[in-house]
Design an enzyme around this catalytic site. Structure first.
Site, PDB file in Angstrom:
ATOM      1  N   GLU A  41       0.836  -1.216   0.000  1.00  0.00           N
ATOM      2  CA  GLU A  41       0.000   0.000   0.000  1.00  0.00           C
ATOM      3  C   GLU A  41       0.862   1.254   0.000  1.00  0.00           C
ATOM      4  O   GLU A  41       2.067   1.208   0.280  1.00  0.00           O
ATOM      5  CB  GLU A  41      -0.948   0.014   1.203  1.00  0.00           C
ATOM      6  CG  GLU A  41      -0.234   0.094   2.534  1.00  0.00           C
ATOM      7  CD  GLU A  41      -1.069   0.769   3.614  1.00  0.00           C
ATOM      8  OE1 GLU A  41      -1.601   1.860   3.355  1.00  0.00           O
ATOM      9  OE2 GLU A  41      -1.161   0.201   4.721  1.00  0.00           O
ATOM     10  N   LYS A  99      -5.501  10.798   0.558  1.00  0.00           N
ATOM     11  CA  LYS A  99      -5.639   9.455   1.143  1.00  0.00           C
ATOM     12  C   LYS A  99      -6.879   8.835   0.509  1.00  0.00           C
ATOM     13  O   LYS A  99      -8.001   9.287   0.738  1.00  0.00           O
ATOM     14  CB  LYS A  99      -5.790   9.569   2.662  1.00  0.00           C
ATOM     15  CG  LYS A  99      -6.076   8.243   3.364  1.00  0.00           C
ATOM     16  CD  LYS A  99      -6.307   8.452   4.858  1.00  0.00           C
ATOM     17  CE  LYS A  99      -6.919   7.215   5.502  1.00  0.00           C
ATOM     18  NZ  LYS A  99      -7.317   7.439   6.893  1.00  0.00           N
ATOM     19  N   VAL A 113      -5.472   0.367   2.771  1.00  0.00           N
ATOM     20  CA  VAL A 113      -5.596  -1.087   2.643  1.00  0.00           C
ATOM     21  C   VAL A 113      -6.785  -1.433   1.737  1.00  0.00           C
ATOM     22  O   VAL A 113      -6.668  -2.245   0.813  1.00  0.00           O
ATOM     23  CB  VAL A 113      -5.722  -1.751   4.031  1.00  0.00           C
ATOM     24  CG1 VAL A 113      -6.138  -3.217   3.896  1.00  0.00           C
ATOM     25  CG2 VAL A 113      -4.406  -1.628   4.790  1.00  0.00           C
ATOM     26  N   ASP A 152     -17.134   5.154  13.876  1.00  0.00           N
ATOM     27  CA  ASP A 152     -15.899   5.104  13.093  1.00  0.00           C
ATOM     28  C   ASP A 152     -15.418   3.663  12.920  1.00  0.00           C
ATOM     29  O   ASP A 152     -14.793   3.082  13.809  1.00  0.00           O
ATOM     30  CB  ASP A 152     -14.815   5.966  13.761  1.00  0.00           C
ATOM     31  CG  ASP A 152     -13.594   6.151  12.867  1.00  0.00           C
ATOM     32  OD1 ASP A 152     -13.485   5.438  11.855  1.00  0.00           O
ATOM     33  OD2 ASP A 152     -12.752   7.013  13.180  1.00  0.00           O
ATOM     34  N   SER A 208     -13.409   1.383   9.951  1.00  0.00           N
ATOM     35  CA  SER A 208     -12.648   1.540   8.708  1.00  0.00           C
ATOM     36  C   SER A 208     -13.266   0.738   7.561  1.00  0.00           C
ATOM     37  O   SER A 208     -13.717  -0.400   7.746  1.00  0.00           O
ATOM     38  CB  SER A 208     -11.212   1.061   8.912  1.00  0.00           C
ATOM     39  OG  SER A 208     -10.514   1.098   7.688  1.00  0.00           O
ATOM     40  N   ASP A 230     -11.594  -0.649   5.503  1.00  0.00           N
ATOM     41  CA  ASP A 230     -10.715  -1.827   5.305  1.00  0.00           C
ATOM     42  C   ASP A 230     -11.444  -3.120   5.667  1.00  0.00           C
ATOM     43  O   ASP A 230     -11.260  -4.163   5.029  1.00  0.00           O
ATOM     44  CB  ASP A 230      -9.464  -1.725   6.187  1.00  0.00           C
ATOM     45  CG  ASP A 230      -8.524  -0.595   5.782  1.00  0.00           C
ATOM     46  OD1 ASP A 230      -8.739   0.016   4.719  1.00  0.00           O
ATOM     47  OD2 ASP A 230      -7.573  -0.336   6.551  1.00  0.00           O
ATOM     48  N   LYS A 275      -4.026  -2.617  15.898  1.00  0.00           N
ATOM     49  CA  LYS A 275      -3.335  -1.643  16.714  1.00  0.00           C
ATOM     50  C   LYS A 275      -4.178  -1.254  17.918  1.00  0.00           C
ATOM     51  O   LYS A 275      -5.400  -1.206  17.826  1.00  0.00           O
ATOM     52  CB  LYS A 275      -3.154  -0.419  15.845  1.00  0.00           C
ATOM     53  CG  LYS A 275      -1.914   0.314  16.091  1.00  0.00           C
ATOM     54  CD  LYS A 275      -1.775   1.433  15.150  1.00  0.00           C
ATOM     55  CE  LYS A 275      -0.294   1.526  14.862  1.00  0.00           C
ATOM     56  NZ  LYS A 275      -0.035   2.096  13.591  1.00  0.00           N
TER      57      LYS A 275
HETATM   58  N1  PSU Z   1      -2.637   1.677  10.549  1.00  0.00           N
HETATM   59  C1  PSU Z   1      -1.299   1.757  10.633  1.00  0.00           C
HETATM   60  N2  PSU Z   1      -0.607   2.376   9.651  1.00  0.00           N
HETATM   61  C2  PSU Z   1      -1.236   2.913   8.554  1.00  0.00           C
HETATM   62  C3  PSU Z   1      -2.661   2.806   8.460  1.00  0.00           C
HETATM   63  C4  PSU Z   1      -3.318   2.185   9.470  1.00  0.00           C
HETATM   64  O1  PSU Z   1      -0.715   1.282  11.602  1.00  0.00           O
HETATM   65  O2  PSU Z   1      -0.565   3.475   7.669  1.00  0.00           O
HETATM   66  C5  PSU Z   1      -3.349   3.342   7.239  1.00  0.00           C
HETATM   67  C6  PSU Z   1      -3.620   2.211   6.228  1.00  0.00           C
HETATM   68  O3  PSU Z   1      -3.485   2.719   4.917  1.00  0.00           O
HETATM   69  C7  PSU Z   1      -5.065   1.860   6.507  1.00  0.00           C
HETATM   70  C8  PSU Z   1      -5.628   3.220   6.807  1.00  0.00           C
HETATM   71  O4  PSU Z   1      -5.720   1.255   5.417  1.00  0.00           O
HETATM   72  O5  PSU Z   1      -4.635   3.865   7.580  1.00  0.00           O
HETATM   73  C9  PSU Z   1      -6.935   3.138   7.555  1.00  0.00           C
HETATM   74  O6  PSU Z   1      -7.514   4.410   7.600  1.00  0.00           O
HETATM   75  P1  PSU Z   1      -9.004   4.558   8.155  1.00  0.00           P
HETATM   76  O7  PSU Z   1      -8.911   4.182   9.595  1.00  0.00           O
HETATM   77  O8  PSU Z   1      -9.320   6.013   7.938  1.00  0.00           O
HETATM   78  O9  PSU Z   1      -9.859   3.632   7.336  1.00  0.00           O
HETATM   79 MN    MN Z   2     -12.348   5.971  10.084  1.00  0.00          MN
END
Ligand code: PSU
Ligand code: MN
Length: 301
Positions: free
Chosen positions: A25, A86, A106, A138, A140, A142, A159
Site C-alpha cells: 500500500e 488518502k 488497505v 468510526d 474503517s 478496510d 493496533k
Molecule cells: N494503521 C497503521 N498504519 C497505517 C494505516 C493504518 O498502523 O498506515 C493506514 C492504512 O493505509 C489503513 C488506513 O488502510 O490507515 C486506515 O484508515 P481509516 O482508519 O481512515 O480507514
Molecule cells: Mn475511520
C-alpha cells in the site's frame, strides 16, 4: 471504463511470466510515516519481497492513472508529496476519474490488487473499529473490503488505537478469517501477543495459501487477514505505549479530528510522543510482514 493500468517494468514481466507478486500500500508512505523514513521503508520493503522470490507492486493513483508497481522516481516523488490524497474505496474512483493523485489505503490497495490480478498484499496495520465507535460510528472501510475482495492481507494484528474485541467481532460477522501466525493469541501490532485468542492459527505460509485457494474454489467472496506477530526484539512494552495512545486519543477528541483524518493524526502523534520508537517498531514489523507475504505468494504459484 477504468483507464489503462500502468504496471512497473518488473511487475509487467512478473505478470507475463506468471511469477508471484506481492501488493504493497502507499498510504503508509504518505500518511503513515514521516519523510525520509517513509521512502527508506518503502524501498526496503520492496527489497524484502524480491529477496523472498516475489515481485513487489506498490499501488497508488498518479494523475488519475492506477499504478500497480511504482518506478523509483515516482515512489520518491510520492514520498515527498504532502498534498497526496488518502484514497479509500470511497475516494479512489473519484481520483481515477478526475486526474487526481493519491495514496491507497488497505481497502483501495486491495481493489487495485484485484484489478491487477494480485492476491497477496503486505502492510503494517489495517484500519478497524475505533474505540468509541458506539458513538462515533468510526469503522474503517478496510474491514468491509476484506469481506468482499479476494486478497490475503498480511498485517501485524490490530493496533491498540482500535477497539480490538469489536474489530474481531465485526470481522467474524462479515465472514473474514483472522489467522494468527504460529501462535494462538492475536498479535497487537507493537506487541507480539495480546489477551485476545486468535480465531484461527496457521503454522506456516502454505496453510494460508491453501486456505486462500479453498475460498476461491468455494466461490466465497472476500479475503483473509493474516496477523503476523512483530519480532520479539522490536516489541514496545504495553506499559510504555498505552499511556501514549491514551494521550493521542484524547488530543484527537479535543481537537475534533474526524473522518479519514483520525488514523493519520493518531499515528503522527504516537510517533512524536515515543520519540520515534514507534516508527522503528513499525518499520521492523512491515518488513517482517513483507517476508511472510512473499512466502505466501510463492506458495500460491
Ligand atoms: N494503521 C497503521 N498504519 C497505517 C494505516 C493504518 O498502523 O498506515 C493506514 C492504512 O493505509 C489503513 C488506513 O488502510 O490507515 C486506515 O484508515 P481509516 O482508519 O481512515 O480507514
Ligand atoms: Mn475511520
Amino acid at each position: 471504463m477504468i483507464n489503462d493500468i500502468r504496471y512497473s517494468a518488473e511487475v509487467a514481466i512478473a505478470r507475463q511470466d506468471s511469477r508471484p507478486i506481492v501488493a504493497l500500500e502507499s498510504t503508509i508512505i504518505t500518511h503513515g510515516m514521516p519523510y525520509p523514513q517513509n521512502l527508506e521503508t518503502a524501498q526496503a520493503v520492496e527489497q524484502v519481497v524480491r529477496d523472498g522470490g516475489a515481485t513487489p507492486a506498490t499501488i497508488a493513483v498518479i494523475k488519475g492513472m492506477l499504478h500497480v508497481g511504482l518506478d523509483a522516481p515516482t515512489l520518491a516523488e510520492l514520498a515527498q508529496m504532502p498534498a497526496a490524497l488518502k484514497l479509500s474505496r470511497a475516494d479512489m474512483p473519484f481520483a481515477l476519474a478526475n486526474g487526481l493523485t493519491g495514496a491507497t489505503t488497505v481497502a483501495a490497495t486491495m481493489i487495485g490488487a484485484r484489478l491487477g490480478g494480485i492476491c497477496v498484499f503486505a502492510t503494517g496495520g489495517i484500519g478497524g473499529v475505533h474505540r468509541g465507535a458506539e458513538t462515533s460510528f468510526d469503522i474503517s472501510a478496510d474491514l468491509l473490503e476484506l469481506a468482499q475482495t479476494p486478497v490475503t492481507v498480511v498485517a501485524a494484528g490490530a493496533k491498540a488505537i482500535l477497539d480490538i474485541p469489536k474489530t474481531l467481532e465485526f470481522l467474524e460477522t462479515q465472514g473474514v478469517p483472522v489467522i494468527a501466525m504460529g501462535q494462538d493469541t492475536l498479535p497487537a501490532f507493537w506487541s507480539s501477543t495480546s489477551d485476545h485468542p486468535a480465531p484461527l492459527t496457521a503454522k506456516n505460509a502454505d496453510q494460508v495459501a491453501k486456505a486462500h485457494l479453498m475460498r476461491e474454489a468455494m466461490g466465497l467472496p472476500g479475503g483473509q487477514l493474516v496477523a503476523n506477530p512483530i519480532p520479539k526484539e522490536h516489541e514496545i512494552p504495553q506499559h510504555v505505549i498505552d499511556p501514549i495512545i491514551a494521550q493521542a486519543l484524547s488530543e484527537a477528541e479535543e481537537q475534533g479530528i474526524i473522518g479519514k483524518a483520525v488514523t493519520p493524526f493518531l499515528l503522527a502523534r504516537i510517533f512524536e510522543l515515543t520519540d520515534g520508537a514507534s516508527l522503528t517498531a513499525n518499520i521492523a514489523l512491515v518488513r517482517n510482514n513483507a517476508r511472510l507475504a512473499a512466502e505466501i505468494a510463492v506458495a500460491l504459484y
